[in-house]
Design a protein around this motif. Structure first.
Motif, mmCIF file in Angstrom:
data_model
loop_
_atom_site.group_PDB
_atom_site.id
_atom_site.type_symbol
_atom_site.label_atom_id
_atom_site.label_comp_id
_atom_site.label_asym_id
_atom_site.label_seq_id
_atom_site.Cartn_x
_atom_site.Cartn_y
_atom_site.Cartn_z
ATOM 1 N N PRO A 188 28.655 1.380 -9.144
ATOM 2 C CA PRO A 188 29.120 2.271 -8.063
ATOM 3 C C PRO A 188 27.939 2.775 -7.235
ATOM 4 O O PRO A 188 27.520 3.936 -7.348
ATOM 5 N N PHE A 189 27.382 1.897 -6.399
ATOM 6 C CA PHE A 189 26.248 2.294 -5.589
ATOM 7 C C PHE A 189 26.607 3.487 -4.708
ATOM 8 O O PHE A 189 27.695 3.515 -4.108
ATOM 9 N N PRO A 190 25.714 4.458 -4.583
ATOM 10 C CA PRO A 190 25.974 5.597 -3.693
ATOM 11 C C PRO A 190 25.724 5.249 -2.232
ATOM 12 O O PRO A 190 25.675 6.126 -1.378
ATOM 13 N N PHE A 191 25.544 3.960 -1.936
ATOM 14 C CA PHE A 191 25.340 3.501 -0.558
ATOM 15 C C PHE A 191 25.998 2.132 -0.433
ATOM 16 O O PHE A 191 26.203 1.411 -1.411
ATOM 17 N N ASP A 192 26.345 1.756 0.785
ATOM 18 C CA ASP A 192 27.029 0.490 1.032
ATOM 19 C C ASP A 192 26.086 -0.607 1.504
ATOM 20 O O ASP A 192 26.342 -1.787 1.288
ATOM 21 N N ASN A 193 25.015 -0.215 2.196
ATOM 22 C CA ASN A 193 24.135 -1.234 2.758
ATOM 23 C C ASN A 193 22.726 -0.699 2.906
ATOM 24 O O ASN A 193 22.477 0.505 2.727
ATOM 25 N N ALA A 194 21.814 -1.599 3.226
ATOM 26 C CA ALA A 194 20.438 -1.248 3.555
ATOM 27 C C ALA A 194 20.111 -1.905 4.880
ATOM 28 O O ALA A 194 20.192 -3.133 5.002
ATOM 29 N N ASN A 195 19.791 -1.092 5.874
ATOM 30 C CA ASN A 195 19.430 -1.600 7.199
ATOM 31 C C ASN A 195 18.081 -1.007 7.581
ATOM 32 O O ASN A 195 18.007 0.081 8.149
ATOM 33 N N LEU A 196 17.044 -1.735 7.236
ATOM 34 C CA LEU A 196 15.694 -1.260 7.533
ATOM 35 C C LEU A 196 15.223 -1.854 8.848
ATOM 36 O O LEU A 196 15.472 -3.035 9.143
ATOM 37 N N ASP A 197 14.503 -1.049 9.612
ATOM 38 C CA ASP A 197 14.024 -1.446 10.936
ATOM 39 C C ASP A 197 12.640 -0.831 11.085
ATOM 40 O O ASP A 197 12.505 0.344 11.441
ATOM 41 N N ASN A 198 11.591 -1.623 10.778
ATOM 42 C CA ASN A 198 10.239 -1.078 10.717
ATOM 43 C C ASN A 198 9.286 -1.870 11.611
ATOM 44 O O ASN A 198 9.378 -3.097 11.708
ATOM 45 N N GLY A 199 8.366 -1.159 12.237
ATOM 46 C CA GLY A 199 7.305 -1.791 13.014
ATOM 47 C C GLY A 199 5.948 -1.443 12.435
ATOM 48 O O GLY A 199 5.782 -0.407 11.778
ATOM 49 N N ALA A 200 4.959 -2.317 12.647
ATOM 50 C CA ALA A 200 3.618 -2.084 12.112
ATOM 51 C C ALA A 200 2.581 -2.637 13.088
ATOM 52 O O ALA A 200 2.721 -3.747 13.606
ATOM 53 N N LEU A 201 1.553 -1.843 13.329
ATOM 54 C CA LEU A 201 0.426 -2.261 14.162
ATOM 55 C C LEU A 201 -0.809 -2.356 13.275
ATOM 56 O O LEU A 201 -1.165 -1.400 12.584
ATOM 57 N N THR A 202 -1.446 -3.521 13.257
ATOM 58 C CA THR A 202 -2.639 -3.721 12.433
ATOM 59 C C THR A 202 -3.760 -4.282 13.295
ATOM 60 O O THR A 202 -3.520 -4.903 14.337
ATOM 61 N N GLY A 203 -4.973 -4.062 12.840
ATOM 62 C CA GLY A 203 -6.129 -4.533 13.589
ATOM 63 C C GLY A 203 -7.305 -4.839 12.692
ATOM 64 O O GLY A 203 -7.305 -4.514 11.496
ATOM 65 N N SER A 204 -8.317 -5.452 13.275
ATOM 66 C CA SER A 204 -9.545 -5.755 12.541
ATOM 67 C C SER A 204 -10.708 -5.820 13.517
ATOM 68 O O SER A 204 -10.537 -6.142 14.703
ATOM 69 N N VAL A 205 -11.878 -5.498 13.026
ATOM 70 C CA VAL A 205 -13.109 -5.652 13.787
ATOM 71 C C VAL A 205 -14.230 -5.964 12.803
ATOM 72 O O VAL A 205 -14.311 -5.352 11.732
ATOM 73 N N GLY A 206 -15.038 -6.961 13.142
ATOM 74 C CA GLY A 206 -16.109 -7.348 12.232
ATOM 75 C C GLY A 206 -17.254 -7.978 12.988
ATOM 76 O O GLY A 206 -17.101 -8.434 14.136
ATOM 77 N N LEU A 207 -18.401 -8.020 12.338
ATOM 78 C CA LEU A 207 -19.576 -8.623 12.962
ATOM 79 C C LEU A 207 -20.326 -9.487 11.965
ATOM 80 O O LEU A 207 -20.316 -9.231 10.755
ATOM 81 N N SER A 208 -20.947 -10.524 12.498
ATOM 82 C CA SER A 208 -21.829 -11.402 11.734
ATOM 83 C C SER A 208 -23.174 -11.437 12.437
ATOM 84 O O SER A 208 -23.257 -11.782 13.617
ATOM 85 N N TRP A 209 -24.250 -11.071 11.697
ATOM 86 C CA TRP A 209 -25.571 -10.915 12.305
ATOM 87 C C TRP A 209 -26.603 -11.636 11.445
ATOM 88 O O TRP A 209 -26.630 -11.476 10.222
ATOM 89 N N PHE A 210 -27.423 -12.450 12.111
ATOM 90 C CA PHE A 210 -28.546 -13.125 11.462
ATOM 91 C C PHE A 210 -29.845 -12.489 11.953
ATOM 92 O O PHE A 210 -30.407 -12.916 12.960
ATOM 93 N N PRO A 211 -30.323 -11.415 11.285
ATOM 94 C CA PRO A 211 -31.604 -10.835 11.708
ATOM 95 C C PRO A 211 -32.762 -11.818 11.539
ATOM 96 O O PRO A 211 -33.758 -11.750 12.265
ATOM 97 N N LYS A 212 -32.621 -12.720 10.568
ATOM 98 C CA LYS A 212 -33.540 -13.836 10.382
ATOM 99 C C LYS A 212 -32.713 -15.091 10.184
ATOM 100 O O LYS A 212 -31.529 -15.025 9.842
#
Length: 803
Positions: free
Chosen positions: A523-547
């Protein structure tokens, strides 16, 4: 005289043509131009042409000839030997060259030196040498990925303290994760045939900018062999056949592939079949790991019998079949079409850790049966690629795929007549558009869009094994539920200086779930699951050869995992006396990661790599106590069980250090070593901390390698550290039956090591053989959180033939 002269001329021409040989790349079967071919005194030298061909008529039959080209391992042999083996010489690309180009970070080729992420690349040569039984073992053999196993037909990778649905699997650029990938241990990676993998790239740390949900701990990309085009108009036929035997589980594996190529089209057909017997554990280790008794059915009754060979883990064997078909059509240099079809199917296979679980009284075993039904995976993948300058791109790919997953679980308690079965089917559709643009000065852009749709079918049943009467039972998931994802991303590579590269990216992802719950059984206390989600992701990186010989990398990134059907709608027996119920009120979890890496090369004789990272997970989706319709306990499969549910109920942090070493002592001798140290904790809303479940012990390896003219030997040590009782996650402490016992009678995971030897040698250019002896000292051990004991002493024999 005229006839004699004609015959002599024909014979002379035939002799000359017989000494025309071709030099080819061992991995991709392509000819290699500008290979220097010379004798020991360097008094005779020739070069291969654009078709990889050259004439050896100036060389004597028995004199030593060297084949050398930049980026390849030199090969020494004799002319007579070459002429006896189809006039073809295969050269092997050096490992450092193979790792030079990376596909996974942007889905386009990038130089590894420009990438701030830690990437581990394993190529077909590594796979051929290590002879993994499954693709899970392929990852484990790298020494950089930890793998957990609950049964022989399994293998759940762990990267930086994250596992299962917090890691993403990809095959030929297509996402393999589906809407029912669970938080418990997964075995889907074994569906990938290691004989077909030409390269595996593992991204350590979040990869959500390119791959979306689930790519929190890392991404594992498997690139399989493509059909190879011919260089002329004639039909080119080539292929491979292989056999492998392993003594520890009487494995017998057969593999065959056939490539038919013309100038514009090619076809590759591949098939593998494996038969695994029961797995034997080692002779030296904890007695608690022994399989002292097991359940059999006799005269209509379940009987607990003594195991005559307690080191034999009964039942663990299974069979597997893999099929792959690739077709490539390239009408010109700009357009390319690729079709890939994959199919994998296993037999039934036992979930071993459930079969060794004791009953409540501790006098016997809880389950008489617990096995997975056949695990089936089908993927059809069509990719279109165009190269050539355009206003908006220099190249683009369109990748569309359909995948079909089937799995089932079958469980029957000891002396119980009812076998409970749940069956799941997932149909997954995906469409990816990926663009490459290099037009804006030193800025190189990659951008694209993705759409994914999953449809889930789930059914439950119970069968009386005596009367064969079938009745309905609760399904594992809401039948007919769906999961959708739509996303767009942009990624940029800016080469500010020749020794300084900046990479940054951004992605927006939206996820929808639609599930309707059947209240026939609960006897679930709910009839359905309607999820509606957004997500913003990002990245920043560097590669450096000092020598020139020193590289520093710094990378910051975010990742996310949106709830799937397994999180929101699952009902299953999670542990003794506990049942997980649905929770429709979930939100995505987010990871924030910072990573610093260093690479140092000492005169090409010694290279050192190191990385340290910290990942913080918020709104973590974890299993916690719950109330179902106001009750803390409900009856499930005839047993009163504590109620739990997946909830956004914790924070977590993981940090660690990774080290790598390569030392080239002499021309033939080298050392390779890896070490990974990981720590992690989960923090509840009330501030209480506890060890994180998927954080592995310290692990590593140390290899001494010798190579020479088609021969390779590797003597190596694998080792894992201890996880004490105090460092075990709370959920792991309850699994006393899979752990050893410390001096205070508490469960813990002991440290262990194995000494191993591998060898491979070329009988000819066409035939290779391998002999390995694993776990030489016959240690009895279990990897952390694994329900099955690891293999004991194991003789592995392999034979491969290229034609």
């Amino acid at each position: 005289m005229k006839w004699n002269f004609l015959v002599f001329s024909l014979v002379f021409i035939q002799v000359l043509s017989a000494q025309q040989i071709t030099v080819m790349d061992e991995e991709d079967q392509q000819p290699i131009a500008n290979v220097a071919v010379y004798n020991t005194a360097r008094s005779k030298t020739v070069l291969t042409n654009s078709n990889g061909r050259c004439d050896l008529s100036s060389f004597d039959g028995k004199e030593r000839i060297t084949f050398k080209r930049l980026g390849y391992t030199p090969w020494r042999t004799t002319k007579n030997r070459i002429l006896r083996h189809s006039n073809v010489v295969y050269l092997t690309m050096k490992a450092e060259e193979l790792e030079g180009v990376i596909l996974s970070v942007s889905k386009w080729e990038q130089q590894k030196k420009d990438i701030p992420n830690k990437i581990v690349a394993l190529d077909a040569r590594d796979i051929s040498f290590t002879h993994p039984q499954t693709s899970a073992d392929l990852l484990q053999n790298s020494g950089k990925v930890f793998v957990q196993k609950s049964q022989l037909g399994g293998g759940s990778p762990t990267i930086r303290g994250f596992a299962t649905n917090r890691l993403l699997l990809s095959v030929d650029g297509v996402r393999m994760n589906n809407a029912i990938f669970r938080g418990g241990n997964l075995q889907n990676v074994i569906s990938i045939d290691p004989f077909t993998v030409k390269k595996t790239e593992v991204i350590f740390g979040p990869g959500s900018v390119i791959y979306g949900s689930d790519a929190i701990g890392g991404v594992m990309n498997f690139y399989t062999n493509d059909a190879v085009l011919a260089h002329g108009n004639d039909l080119a036929v080539s292929g491979n056949a292989a056999y492998r035997f392993a003594s520890v589980n009487t494995e017998n594996t057969l593999h065959f592939d056939l490539n038919l190529g013309k100038k514009k089209w090619a076809s590759l057909t591949s098939a593998s079949y494996t038969d695994f017997g029961n797995l034997w554990m080692g002779g030296h280790g904890p007695d608690s790991y022994l399989r002292k008794n097991y359940v059999t059915r006799s005269n209509g009754e379940d009987v607990l019998v003594s195991n005559k060979n307690p080191r034999e883990q009964r039942p663990t064997g299974y069979r597997q079949f893999n099929l792959m078909q690739k077709v490539q059509y390239r009408p010109n240099a700009r357009w390319n079409y690729k079709l890939g079809i994959h199919y994998s199917e296993t037999s039934d296979y036992a979930r071993y850790d459930r079969l060794i679980r004791p009953n409540k009284e501790g006098s016997g075993l809880r389950s008489a049966e617990w096995y997975y039904g056949p695990q089936k995976w089908f993927m059809g993948n069509l990719q279109l690629e165009k190269k050539g300058k355009n206003v908006f791109y220099d190249a683009f790919k369109v990748t569309t795929a359909y995948q079909h997953f089937e799995e089932s679980r079958n469980d029957r308690g000891f002396q119980d007549r009812i076998r409970f079965t749940t069956e799941e089917v997932v149909d997954a559709f995906s469409l990816n558009l990926d663009f490459e643009n290099k037009k804006i000065g030193d800025l190189r852009l990659y951008y694209g869009a993705e759409y994914i749709f999953n449809k889930i079918r789930s059914d439950g049943s119970q069968r009386n094994i005596e009367t064969d009467q079938l009745a309905d039972a609760p399904s594992r998931y809401p039948d007919g539920s769906s999961w959708q994802s739509a996303a767009g991303y942009i990624n940029g590579e800016y080469k500010a200086r020749p020794n300084f590269t900046l990479l940054t990216g951004l992605r927006y992802n939206h996820v929808w779930i639609d599930a309707v719950f059947d209240t026939s059984f609960y006897p679930f206390p709910f009839d359905n699951a309607n999820l509606d989600n957004g997500a913003l992701t990002g990245s920043v990186g560097l590669s450096w050869f000092p020598k020139e010989n020193l590289q520093l990398t710094l990378n910051g990134s975010t990742g996310f995992r949106a709830p799937n059907i397994d999180d929101t709608g699952k009902i299953f027996d999670s542990e003794p006396g506990g049942v997980v119920v649905p929770n429709p009120d979930l939100e995505p979890e987010y990871a924030y990661n910072l990573e610093l890496g260093v690479y140092k090369n000492f005169n090409d004789k010694l290279t050192l790599r190191g990385a340290t990272y910290y990942t913080y997970l918020v709104d973590a989706l974890v299993r916690r106590d719950y109330r179902f319709d106001g009750a803390s306990q409900i009856e499930y499969n005839g047993e009163l069980s504590d109620v739990q549910a997946i909830q956004n109920a914790a924070m977590a942090f993981v940090y660690g250090f990774e080290f790598g070493l390569e030392a080239f002592l002499f021309e033939q001798w080298s050392l390779v070593s890896n070490l990974t140290l990981t720590e992690g904790m989960e923090e509840e809303e009330d501030g209480i901390e506890s060890p994180a479940r998927h954080v592995p012990p310290t692990f590593g390896d140390f290899h001494v390698i010798w190579t020479e003219q088609g021969w390779k030997f590797d003597l190596f040590l694998n080792y894992n550290g201890e996880i004490s009782y105090d460092d075990l996650a709370a959920s792991e402490r309850k699994k006393t039956y899979i752990y050893a016992t410390d001096k205070r009678g508490r469960p813990y995971s002991p440290s262990w090591y194995t000494l191993n030897f591998r060898s491979q040698f070329a009988i000819s250019n066409a035939v290779k053989a391998s002999v390995s002896l694993e776990n030489i000292t016959d240690q009895r051990y279990r990897s952390y959180s694994s329900g099955i004991t690891a293999p004991g002493r194991n003789l592995v024999l392999g034979l491969g033939w290229r034609f």
